[in-house]
Write a protein that holds these residues in place. Structure first.
Motif, short mmCIF file in Angstrom:
data_model
loop_
_atom_site.label_atom_id
_atom_site.label_comp_id
_atom_site.label_asym_id
_atom_site.label_seq_id
_atom_site.Cartn_x
_atom_site.Cartn_y
_atom_site.Cartn_z
N LEU B 26 18.68 -55.55 2.73
CA LEU B 26 19.26 -56.67 3.48
C LEU B 26 19.63 -57.82 2.54
N ASP B 27 18.72 -58.18 1.64
CA ASP B 27 19.01 -59.27 0.71
C ASP B 27 20.13 -58.90 -0.25
N ARG B 30 23.38 -59.32 1.75
CA ARG B 30 23.70 -60.69 2.12
C ARG B 30 23.88 -61.61 0.92
N GLU B 31 22.95 -61.49 -0.05
CA GLU B 31 22.90 -62.47 -1.14
C GLU B 31 23.68 -62.04 -2.37
N THR B 36 27.40 -60.77 5.08
CA THR B 36 26.39 -61.49 5.86
C THR B 36 26.37 -61.06 7.33
N LYS B 39 21.93 -59.36 9.86
CA LYS B 39 21.20 -60.63 9.95
C LYS B 39 19.73 -60.48 9.60
N LYS B 40 19.15 -61.57 9.07
CA LYS B 40 17.71 -61.60 8.84
C LYS B 40 17.07 -62.33 10.01
N CYS B 50 18.93 -56.57 11.42
CA CYS B 50 19.37 -56.15 10.08
C CYS B 50 19.87 -54.72 10.05
N THR B 76 27.97 -51.08 7.02
CA THR B 76 27.56 -52.31 7.71
C THR B 76 28.61 -52.66 8.76
#
Lengths: 352, 163
Positions: B26-27, B30-31, B36, B39-40, B50, B76
């Protein structure tokens, strides 16, 4: 989360060497270990990713009729295997009643056996927990303990084992195949999970560095397939751990019980086999009176460990009801709500 | 120690150098990859916000260490539309008001796509609710979500549908 070294062995020998390093933990599906690493309840120095090891992902029928399920078989994969579900329907139903679709795609058989209790005080490093840090006490005593054990608990620990899958595995007299630095060995399922006693930190028969390689199911268990069910009482209809659950398997001969298997989940630190209740059913007419007596016998030694005396009566009723469901026959198709008290045996929705 | 990680994300091959093995899928999405959509929510595998597909199977990206899916194919929410047209499940969520705030929606849609791949056509609302119980919606859009999945399932199995 504490920082760790990540290694991904491709052979068993490499995995066992990495698993012998100080502070090593094996990682498979990760649904439980990673969660506990996030809370800080588990702080491994080395994470050994065993998901790429060969030969641990197969479901094999052996020459003697036993069925061997590799430790890396995912819960969803096993439940969706038609031949397996036909042979061991209570196991398939238990698998489908556990967790969520996402988690069932990730979680493995070996990880399911080795998962930790969901006692909130175990997961919280700020709480006293003899299971996580021996000698610190037990905040569950006098805390939130409605869902804790009513069988086999000790003053040191009142946690339960949360697995659904392990309940019918116990009823089937499964065998756990283990590999480790000292070679391969086997442990009967009933001896794999430990009751807390004075050493609640010792939760299984696994020695440091050992890996669960497979679970072997006796071929004889297929004789129960026409009358095998799992019932799971939860605080919401789906995606919740069992308050109490029960597996029942019967062999019937002209309305009388030739052989019975009963195990309970959510009541103790291990899946709880009800041997006395099984023995008492043999030769009896398969009716409600016999099933209620079995429920009484299965919980005969139960005592509350906190605000959970209700689980004793719930356990009696769950045993009687799952026996009634098993006697009525295994459904041809998985119910829309697997193992749910709200699912009709015909698979037709009762509400909604 | 730096680890190198190669993934196919929404059809594109990505190679990432990871200096920290704690990064979850997930990170990473997103990061590091700027995706994005996933979602977290809880970050504990409890809410399903997620949800993404890894090699076609829906998983909680928050409970997946990125390094463990090295070599995998990841889909995704950003990758489900085709040539500017919404995926039938996306279109059905709009047609049936399958959301309010929208935070859980990418996870709901990815979970529904994964569920259809696992279970085939879905008509029984009870089976849909059970199959999506790993995705929480705190706005309570469940009625619309159930109808959307039912309708999209009809379209995807070639039996019509309103969306």
């Amino acid at each position: 989360m504490k920082r760790f070294a990540y290694v991904r062995p491709s052979t068993l020998d490499e995995a066992l060497a990495a698993g012998a390093r100080p502070g090593a933990a094996y990682l498979a599906g990760g649904t439980n270990l990673l969660d506990l690493m996030k809370t800080g309840a588990r702080r491994p120095d080395v994470v050994v990713d065993i998901t790429r090891l060969p030969d641990l992902s197969a479901v094999t029928v052996l020459e003697d009729g036993d069925v061997r399920v590799g430790a890396l078989v995912r819960n969803a994969t096993l439940a969706a295997d038609p031949a397996f579900a036909r042979a061991y329907p209570a196991i398939a139903e238990a698998l489908l009643s556990g967790a969520s679709g996402q988690l069932r795609n990730m979680a493995t058989l070996g990880g399911n056996l080795l998962q930790e209790t969901r006692c909130a005080y175990f997961a919280d490093p700020a709480s006293a927990c003899n299971r996580r840090r021996p000698g610190t006490g037990c905040d569950a005593r006098g805390g939130e303990n409605r869902l804790h054990a009513v069988l086999g608990w000790s003053e040191a620990c009142i946690a339960t084992h949360p697995s659904d899958l392990c309940v019918p595995l116990a009823a089937h007299d499964a065998v756990v195949e283990i590999v480790g630095p000292a070679g391969a060995r086997e442990v009967p399922f009933g001896e794999f999970h430990r009751l807390p006693g004075d050493e609640p930190q010792v939760t299984t028969a696994l020695e440091p560095g050992e890996i669960v390689a497979a679970v072997r199911l006796p071929g004889h268990g297929k004789a129960f397939a026409p009358h095998a069910r799992y019932l799971k009482v939860r605080e919401r209809t789906s995606y919740a751990f069992a308050v109490v659950s029960a597996a029942a398997m019967l062999r019937l001969d002209r309305g009388r019980i030739a052989e019975a298997r009963i195990a309970l989940g959510g009541v103790a630190a291990r899946p709880w086999r009800a041997a006395a209740a099984e023995a008492a059913l043999v030769g009896e007419v398969a009716d409600d009176a016999a099933f209620h007596r079995a429920g009484e016998l299965a919980l005969a030694e139960a005592r509350p460990s906190g605000e959970n005396a209700f689980k004793i009566e719930l356990g009696r009723r769950a045993v009687a009801r799952v026996l009634r469901l098993a006697a009525a026959g295994t459904p041809d198709f998985a119910p829309a709500l697997p193992a749910s008290p709200f699912a009709s045996t015909t698979g037709v929705a009762l509400h909604g | 120690m730096t680890h190198s990680l190669t993934l196919t994300v929404n059809g594109e091959e990505k190679t990432v150098a990871l200096d920290d093995p704690r990064v979850t899928l997930l990170d990473l999405l997103r990061e590091r990859l700027g995706l994005t959509g996933a979602k977290k929510g809880c970050d504990r595998g409890q809410c399903g916000a997620c949800t993404v597909l890894v090699d076609g199977r829906r998983v909680n990206a928050c409970l997946t260490l990125a390094l463990t899916v090295d070599g995998s194919d990841v889909l995704t929410i950003e990758g489900v539309a085709r040539n500017g047209s919404l995926h039938p499940v996306q279109a059905a969520f709009i047609a049936h008001d399958g959301f309010q705030c929208g935070f859980c929606t990418p996870g709901q849609i990815m979970s529904a796509i994964g569920l259809m791949a696992e279970a085939g056509p879905l008509d029984d609302p009870e089976r849909i609710r059970e199959g999506l119980s790993g995705n929480l919606c705190r706005c309570g859009a469940y009625a619309g979500i159930t109808e959307a999945v039912r309708d999209a399932s009809k379209i995807l199995s070639g039996k019509g549908g309103a969306a």
